[in-house]
Design an enzyme around this catalytic site. Structure first.
Site, short mmCIF file in Angstrom:
data_model
loop_
_atom_site.label_atom_id
_atom_site.label_comp_id
_atom_site.label_asym_id
_atom_site.label_seq_id
_atom_site.Cartn_x
_atom_site.Cartn_y
_atom_site.Cartn_z
N ASP A 64 16.19 42.30 -33.86
CA ASP A 64 17.02 43.79 -33.91
C ASP A 64 18.35 43.89 -34.03
O ASP A 64 19.21 42.61 -33.75
CB ASP A 64 16.32 44.77 -32.72
CG ASP A 64 16.64 44.15 -31.37
OD1 ASP A 64 17.37 43.07 -31.33
OD2 ASP A 64 16.66 44.82 -30.40
N TYR A 66 22.59 43.99 -33.25
CA TYR A 66 23.30 43.67 -31.96
C TYR A 66 23.41 45.25 -31.26
O TYR A 66 23.40 46.19 -31.70
CB TYR A 66 24.52 43.40 -32.56
CG TYR A 66 24.74 41.92 -33.24
CD1 TYR A 66 24.34 40.85 -32.41
CD2 TYR A 66 25.24 41.82 -34.37
CE1 TYR A 66 24.49 39.65 -33.08
CE2 TYR A 66 25.27 40.75 -35.05
CZ TYR A 66 24.81 39.53 -34.46
OH TYR A 66 24.78 38.16 -35.06
N PHE A 77 22.25 39.73 -38.18
CA PHE A 77 23.29 38.71 -37.69
C PHE A 77 24.71 39.05 -38.18
O PHE A 77 25.72 38.36 -37.64
CB PHE A 77 23.16 37.19 -38.55
CG PHE A 77 21.67 36.80 -38.09
CD1 PHE A 77 21.79 36.05 -36.78
CD2 PHE A 77 20.53 36.59 -38.76
CE1 PHE A 77 20.48 35.44 -36.35
CE2 PHE A 77 19.41 36.28 -38.20
CZ PHE A 77 19.34 35.51 -37.14
N HIS A 188 16.00 29.37 -33.58
CA HIS A 188 16.95 30.42 -33.79
C HIS A 188 18.30 30.00 -33.49
O HIS A 188 18.66 28.81 -32.74
CB HIS A 188 16.69 31.56 -32.44
CG HIS A 188 17.35 32.86 -33.04
ND1 HIS A 188 18.39 33.01 -32.36
CD2 HIS A 188 17.05 34.14 -33.30
CE1 HIS A 188 19.01 34.38 -32.64
NE2 HIS A 188 18.01 34.93 -33.27
#
Length: 225
Positions: A64, A66, A77, A188
Protein backbone atom coordinates in the site's frame (compact mmCIF):
# COMPACT_ATOMS: atom_id res chain seq x y z
CA UNK A 1 -16.52 8.01 -13.03
CA UNK A 2 -12.88 6.90 -13.29
CA UNK A 3 -11.01 7.98 -16.41
CA UNK A 4 -7.47 6.69 -16.87
CA UNK A 5 -6.95 8.21 -20.32
CA UNK A 6 -5.46 5.21 -22.12
CA UNK A 7 -6.18 1.55 -22.93
CA UNK A 8 -7.01 0.76 -19.32
CA UNK A 9 -10.35 2.53 -19.76
CA UNK A 10 -11.45 -0.13 -22.25
CA UNK A 11 -9.71 -3.04 -20.54
CA UNK A 12 -11.39 -2.22 -17.21
CA UNK A 13 -14.71 -1.24 -18.74
CA UNK A 14 -17.55 -1.95 -16.32
CA UNK A 15 -15.23 -2.68 -13.36
CA UNK A 16 -15.88 0.66 -11.69
CA UNK A 17 -19.64 0.11 -11.91
CA UNK A 18 -19.52 -3.07 -9.83
CA UNK A 19 -20.97 -3.18 -6.35
CA UNK A 20 -17.62 -3.64 -4.57
CA UNK A 21 -16.15 -0.53 -6.23
CA UNK A 22 -19.23 1.56 -5.51
CA UNK A 23 -18.89 0.66 -1.81
CA UNK A 24 -15.18 1.44 -1.95
CA UNK A 25 -15.90 4.78 -3.59
CA UNK A 26 -18.35 5.79 -0.86
CA UNK A 27 -15.81 4.78 1.78
CA UNK A 28 -13.11 6.88 0.08
CA UNK A 29 -15.38 9.92 -0.15
CA UNK A 30 -15.88 9.77 3.62
CA UNK A 31 -12.19 9.17 4.26
CA UNK A 32 -10.89 12.03 2.11
CA UNK A 33 -13.41 14.39 3.71
CA UNK A 34 -12.63 13.49 7.31
CA UNK A 35 -8.99 12.36 7.40
CA UNK A 36 -5.64 12.90 5.72
CA UNK A 37 -5.36 10.24 3.04
CA UNK A 38 -2.48 9.46 0.68
CA UNK A 39 -1.91 9.83 -2.18
CA UNK A 40 -3.82 12.89 -3.34
CA UNK A 41 -7.13 11.71 -4.81
CA UNK A 42 -6.02 12.82 -8.28
CA UNK A 43 -2.92 10.59 -8.06
CA UNK A 44 -4.61 7.34 -7.00
CA UNK A 45 -4.46 5.77 -10.47
CA UNK A 46 -1.10 7.17 -11.57
CA UNK A 47 0.39 3.70 -12.06
CA UNK A 48 -2.22 2.98 -14.74
CA UNK A 49 -2.04 6.48 -16.20
CA UNK A 50 1.71 6.33 -16.74
CA UNK A 51 1.79 2.76 -18.11
CA UNK A 52 -0.96 1.73 -20.53
CA UNK A 53 -2.07 -1.91 -20.77
CA UNK A 54 -0.16 -2.91 -23.89
CA UNK A 55 2.90 -0.87 -22.89
CA UNK A 56 3.53 -2.87 -19.71
CA UNK A 57 6.86 -4.72 -19.86
CA UNK A 58 7.40 -5.32 -16.14
CA UNK A 59 5.03 -5.33 -13.16
CA UNK A 60 6.49 -4.56 -9.74
CA UNK A 61 3.95 -5.19 -7.00
CA UNK A 62 3.88 -3.20 -3.79
CA UNK A 63 1.56 -3.39 -0.80
CA UNK A 64 0.00 0.00 0.00
CA UNK A 65 1.18 3.61 -0.41
CA UNK A 66 3.70 5.32 1.83
CA UNK A 67 1.77 6.92 4.68
CA UNK A 68 3.83 9.97 5.60
CA UNK A 69 3.36 13.48 4.24
CA UNK A 70 4.66 14.19 0.75
CA UNK A 71 5.77 10.65 -0.05
CA UNK A 72 3.06 8.79 -1.98
CA UNK A 73 2.12 9.79 -5.52
CA UNK A 74 0.48 6.68 -6.92
CA UNK A 75 3.49 4.59 -7.93
CA UNK A 76 4.63 1.66 -5.75
CA UNK A 77 7.98 2.26 -4.00
CA UNK A 78 8.35 5.71 -5.64
CA UNK A 79 8.37 9.01 -3.75
CA UNK A 80 7.98 12.57 -4.91
CA UNK A 81 11.14 14.47 -5.92
CA UNK A 82 12.64 16.27 -2.94
CA UNK A 83 11.47 13.60 -0.48
CA UNK A 84 14.16 11.43 1.16
CA UNK A 85 14.23 7.88 -0.16
CA UNK A 86 12.58 5.39 2.23
CA UNK A 87 14.82 2.49 3.32
CA UNK A 88 13.18 -0.04 0.96
CA UNK A 89 13.85 2.22 -2.01
CA UNK A 90 17.46 2.73 -0.92
CA UNK A 91 17.86 -1.06 -1.01
CA UNK A 92 16.21 -1.29 -4.44
CA UNK A 93 18.73 1.22 -5.80
CA UNK A 94 21.56 -0.70 -4.12
CA UNK A 95 20.47 -3.94 -5.81
CA UNK A 96 20.14 -2.09 -9.12
CA UNK A 97 23.72 -0.84 -8.82
CA UNK A 98 25.05 -4.30 -7.97
CA UNK A 99 23.05 -5.84 -10.81
CA UNK A 100 23.52 -3.36 -13.66
CA UNK A 101 26.10 -0.90 -12.37
CA UNK A 102 23.61 1.99 -12.37
CA UNK A 103 24.56 4.50 -9.69
CA UNK A 104 21.77 5.44 -7.25
CA UNK A 105 20.24 8.88 -7.66
CA UNK A 106 20.72 11.48 -4.91
CA UNK A 107 18.96 10.55 -1.66
CA UNK A 108 16.39 13.33 -2.17
CA UNK A 109 15.32 11.92 -5.55
CA UNK A 110 13.35 8.69 -5.29
CA UNK A 111 10.97 9.25 -8.18
CA UNK A 112 10.44 6.19 -10.39
CA UNK A 113 8.37 8.03 -12.99
CA UNK A 114 10.98 7.27 -15.68
CA UNK A 115 10.53 3.56 -15.03
CA UNK A 116 6.75 3.93 -15.33
CA UNK A 117 7.09 5.81 -18.62
CA UNK A 118 9.30 3.03 -19.96
CA UNK A 119 6.85 0.23 -19.26
CA UNK A 120 7.21 -0.63 -15.57
CA UNK A 121 3.79 -0.85 -13.89
CA UNK A 122 4.45 0.11 -10.26
CA UNK A 123 1.25 -1.27 -8.80
CA UNK A 124 0.31 -1.35 -5.13
CA UNK A 125 -2.31 -3.96 -4.19
CA UNK A 126 -4.08 -1.27 -2.09
CA UNK A 127 -4.11 2.20 -3.61
CA UNK A 128 -4.86 4.49 -0.64
CA UNK A 129 -3.89 4.78 3.03
CA UNK A 130 -4.53 6.96 6.09
CA UNK A 131 -1.68 9.15 7.29
CA UNK A 132 0.62 7.31 9.73
CA UNK A 133 -1.47 4.10 9.45
CA UNK A 134 -0.02 1.41 7.19
CA UNK A 135 -2.60 -1.06 5.84
CA UNK A 136 -5.47 1.13 7.07
CA UNK A 137 -7.39 0.70 3.77
CA UNK A 138 -6.64 -2.99 3.46
CA UNK A 139 -9.71 -5.16 2.90
CA UNK A 140 -11.91 -2.31 1.67
CA UNK A 141 -12.10 -3.49 -1.95
CA UNK A 142 -8.89 -2.32 -3.57
CA UNK A 143 -7.56 -5.88 -3.67
CA UNK A 144 -10.50 -6.97 -5.85
CA UNK A 145 -9.60 -4.31 -8.41
CA UNK A 146 -5.85 -4.89 -8.36
CA UNK A 147 -6.30 -8.67 -8.56
CA UNK A 148 -8.40 -8.05 -11.66
CA UNK A 149 -5.64 -5.89 -13.13
CA UNK A 150 -3.11 -8.67 -12.48
CA UNK A 151 -5.43 -11.23 -14.09
CA UNK A 152 -5.92 -9.06 -17.16
CA UNK A 153 -2.16 -8.72 -17.57
CA UNK A 154 -1.77 -12.47 -17.11
CA UNK A 155 -4.20 -12.95 -20.01
CA UNK A 156 -2.21 -10.73 -22.34
CA UNK A 157 -0.57 -12.35 -25.37
CA UNK A 158 2.58 -10.23 -25.32
CA UNK A 159 4.96 -11.63 -22.66
CA UNK A 160 5.85 -9.57 -19.62
CA UNK A 161 7.72 -9.88 -16.34
CA UNK A 162 6.14 -9.96 -12.88
CA UNK A 163 8.44 -9.08 -9.95
CA UNK A 164 7.05 -10.17 -6.58
CA UNK A 165 8.97 -8.99 -3.50
CA UNK A 166 7.83 -10.16 -0.09
CA UNK A 167 4.98 -12.26 1.22
CA UNK A 168 2.10 -10.01 0.18
CA UNK A 169 3.29 -9.84 -3.43
CA UNK A 170 4.12 -13.54 -3.56
CA UNK A 171 0.55 -14.29 -2.45
CA UNK A 172 -0.53 -13.13 -5.93
CA UNK A 173 1.48 -15.92 -7.58
CA UNK A 174 -1.62 -18.16 -8.08
CA UNK A 175 -3.13 -15.46 -10.34
CA UNK A 176 -0.21 -15.83 -12.75
CA UNK A 177 -1.15 -18.94 -14.69
CA UNK A 178 0.21 -18.14 -18.15
CA UNK A 179 3.53 -19.68 -19.15
CA UNK A 180 4.15 -16.81 -21.57
CA UNK A 181 5.32 -14.59 -18.75
CA UNK A 182 8.35 -14.59 -16.44
CA UNK A 183 7.75 -14.43 -12.67
CA UNK A 184 10.63 -13.32 -10.44
CA UNK A 185 10.32 -13.52 -6.65
CA UNK A 186 12.43 -12.38 -3.73
CA UNK A 187 12.30 -11.12 -0.20
CA UNK A 188 10.92 -7.64 0.43
CA UNK A 189 13.54 -4.88 0.06
CA UNK A 190 12.77 -3.62 3.58
CA UNK A 191 15.83 -3.54 5.85
CA UNK A 192 14.07 -6.17 7.97
CA UNK A 193 14.20 -8.76 5.18
CA UNK A 194 16.50 -7.56 2.38
CA UNK A 195 19.41 -9.72 3.55
CA UNK A 196 17.19 -12.82 3.58
CA UNK A 197 16.67 -13.20 -0.14
CA UNK A 198 16.31 -9.77 -1.77
CA UNK A 199 19.92 -8.79 -2.43
CA UNK A 200 21.56 -10.72 -5.25
CA UNK A 201 18.30 -11.47 -7.06
CA UNK A 202 19.39 -9.69 -10.27
CA UNK A 203 15.76 -8.82 -11.00
CA UNK A 204 16.56 -5.97 -13.37
CA UNK A 205 19.02 -7.77 -15.64
CA UNK A 206 16.92 -10.95 -15.67
CA UNK A 207 13.84 -8.95 -16.62
CA UNK A 208 15.70 -7.29 -19.49
CA UNK A 209 17.16 -10.58 -20.71
CA UNK A 210 13.65 -12.02 -20.91
CA UNK A 211 12.29 -8.98 -22.73
CA UNK A 212 15.06 -9.12 -25.31
CA UNK A 213 14.57 -12.88 -25.74
CA UNK A 214 10.90 -12.23 -26.59
CA UNK A 215 11.72 -9.53 -29.14
CA UNK A 216 11.04 -6.51 -26.95
CA UNK A 217 13.05 -3.46 -25.97
CA UNK A 218 14.68 -3.75 -22.55
CA UNK A 219 13.71 -1.36 -19.77
CA UNK A 220 15.97 1.62 -19.20
CA UNK A 221 16.41 1.33 -15.43
CA UNK A 222 18.00 4.77 -15.08
CA UNK A 223 15.78 6.96 -12.91
CA UNK A 224 17.13 10.34 -13.93
CA UNK A 225 19.19 12.61 -11.71
Amino acid sequence: MVSIGNEWDEVLKGEFDKDYYQKLRQFLIREYRSRRIYPDMYDIFNALKYTSYNDVKVVILGQDPYHEEGQAHGLAFSVMPGVPQPPSLVNIFRELQEDLGISPPPRDNGSLVNWAKDGVLLLNTVLTVREHQANSHKGRGWEILTDRIIQLLNEREKPLVFILWGGNAKAKRPLLTSRRHLVLTGAHPSPLSAYNGFFGGRYFSRANEFLVSTGQEPVNWETGR
